[in-house]
Design a protein around this motif. Structure first.
Motif, PDB file in Angstrom:
ATOM      1  N   ASP A   8      -3.273   1.018  -1.744  1.00 59.27           N
ATOM      2  CA  ASP A   8      -2.442  -0.532  -3.146  1.00 59.27           C
ATOM      3  C   ASP A   8      -1.493  -0.839  -1.812  1.00 59.27           C
ATOM      4  O   ASP A   8      -0.455  -0.702  -1.537  1.00 59.27           O
ATOM      5  CB  ASP A   8      -2.238  -0.304  -4.342  1.00 59.27           C
ATOM      6  N   SER A  43       0.281  -4.920  -0.513  1.00 62.38           N
ATOM      7  CA  SER A  43       0.544  -6.628  -1.032  1.00 62.38           C
ATOM      8  C   SER A  43      -0.541  -7.367   0.344  1.00 62.38           C
ATOM      9  O   SER A  43      -1.267  -6.844   0.739  1.00 62.38           O
ATOM     10  CB  SER A  43       1.943  -6.846   0.436  1.00 62.38           C
ATOM     11  N   LYS A  44      -0.979  -8.341  -0.649  1.00 58.76           N
ATOM     12  CA  LYS A  44      -1.884  -9.153  -0.481  1.00 58.76           C
ATOM     13  C   LYS A  44      -2.090  -9.779   1.311  1.00 58.76           C
ATOM     14  O   LYS A  44      -2.674 -10.517   2.553  1.00 58.76           O
ATOM     15  CB  LYS A  44      -2.139 -10.455  -1.312  1.00 58.76           C
ATOM     16  N   ALA A  64      -7.932  -7.105  -7.590  1.00 60.80           N
ATOM     17  CA  ALA A  64      -6.252  -7.440  -7.822  1.00 60.80           C
ATOM     18  C   ALA A  64      -5.414  -6.356  -8.726  1.00 60.80           C
ATOM     19  O   ALA A  64      -6.241  -6.045  -9.532  1.00 60.80           O
ATOM     20  CB  ALA A  64      -5.753  -8.735  -7.790  1.00 60.80           C
ATOM     21  N   ARG A  76      -1.370  -6.141  -9.358  1.00 60.76           N
ATOM     22  CA  ARG A  76      -0.904  -6.728  -9.848  1.00 60.76           C
ATOM     23  C   ARG A  76      -0.960  -8.442  -9.160  1.00 60.76           C
ATOM     24  O   ARG A  76      -1.936  -9.160  -8.329  1.00 60.76           O
ATOM     25  CB  ARG A  76       0.570  -6.621  -9.176  1.00 60.76           C
ATOM     26  N   SER A  77       0.465  -9.121  -9.674  1.00 61.31           N
ATOM     27  CA  SER A  77      -0.125 -10.824  -8.620  1.00 61.31           C
ATOM     28  C   SER A  77       0.003 -10.806  -7.247  1.00 61.31           C
ATOM     29  O   SER A  77      -0.796 -11.503  -7.006  1.00 61.31           O
ATOM     30  CB  SER A  77       0.837 -11.847  -8.885  1.00 61.31           C
ATOM     31  N   GLU A  78       0.353  -9.811  -6.360  1.00 64.64           N
ATOM     32  CA  GLU A  78       0.661  -9.892  -4.871  1.00 64.64           C
ATOM     33  C   GLU A  78       0.109  -8.419  -4.378  1.00 64.64           C
ATOM     34  O   GLU A  78       0.351  -8.515  -3.403  1.00 64.64           O
ATOM     35  CB  GLU A  78       2.188 -10.264  -4.625  1.00 64.64           C
ATOM     36  N   THR A  79      -0.643  -7.825  -5.571  1.00 69.28           N
ATOM     37  CA  THR A  79      -0.709  -6.414  -4.727  1.00 69.28           C
ATOM     38  C   THR A  79      -1.996  -6.299  -5.088  1.00 69.28           C
ATOM     39  O   THR A  79      -2.635  -7.070  -6.574  1.00 69.28           O
ATOM     40  CB  THR A  79      -0.387  -5.665  -6.015  1.00 69.28           C
TER      41      THR A  79
END
Length: 112
Positions: free
Chosen positions: A5, A7-8, A23, A25-28
């Motif tokens: 997991d 960060s984008k 995806a 979470r929103s930024e993960t």
């Protein structure tokens, strides 16, 4: 199987090719890799960074990649050419395709 997991804004690479990203979470993102052949745990590797990828295929279709820090892709090109020539030499010498699915090299620059 390795799953990471992250960060984008980062890329994750490992011994084996990527199977999928999804995806979490929103930024993960969760990056999942194909299962490797049996190997000692000290040989397992993964890297998470903002690396830039440079990739070519050998004359027999083997994908060879080199990763470098942003802005140093020119220096990585020399490493890519050397690795590609080595892989092609062994393909021709052994008269066989190299079956390992992932030839990945990391260009490391030390500060002077």
């Amino acid at each position: 199987m390795i799953m990471v997991d992250h960060s984008k804004k980062y890329r994750v690479i490992s011994n084996m090719p990527k199977k999928k990203d999804r995806a979490v979470r929103s930024e993960t993102i969760r990056t999942e890799f194909l299962t490797s052949p049996p190997m000692s745990t000290y040989l397992v590797a993964f890297v998470m960074s903002d690396l830039e990828e440079t990739t070519v295929k050998t004359s027999r279709g083997v994908t060879v990649s080199v990763y470098s820090i942003p802005g140093k892709e020119d220096a990585a090109q020399t490493a890519l050419e050397t690795v590609t020539q080595s892989v092609e030499f062994f393909e021709n010498y052994l008269a066989a395709c190299i079956l390992y699915p992932n030839w990945t090299w990391y260009h490391c620059q030390t500060s002077q």
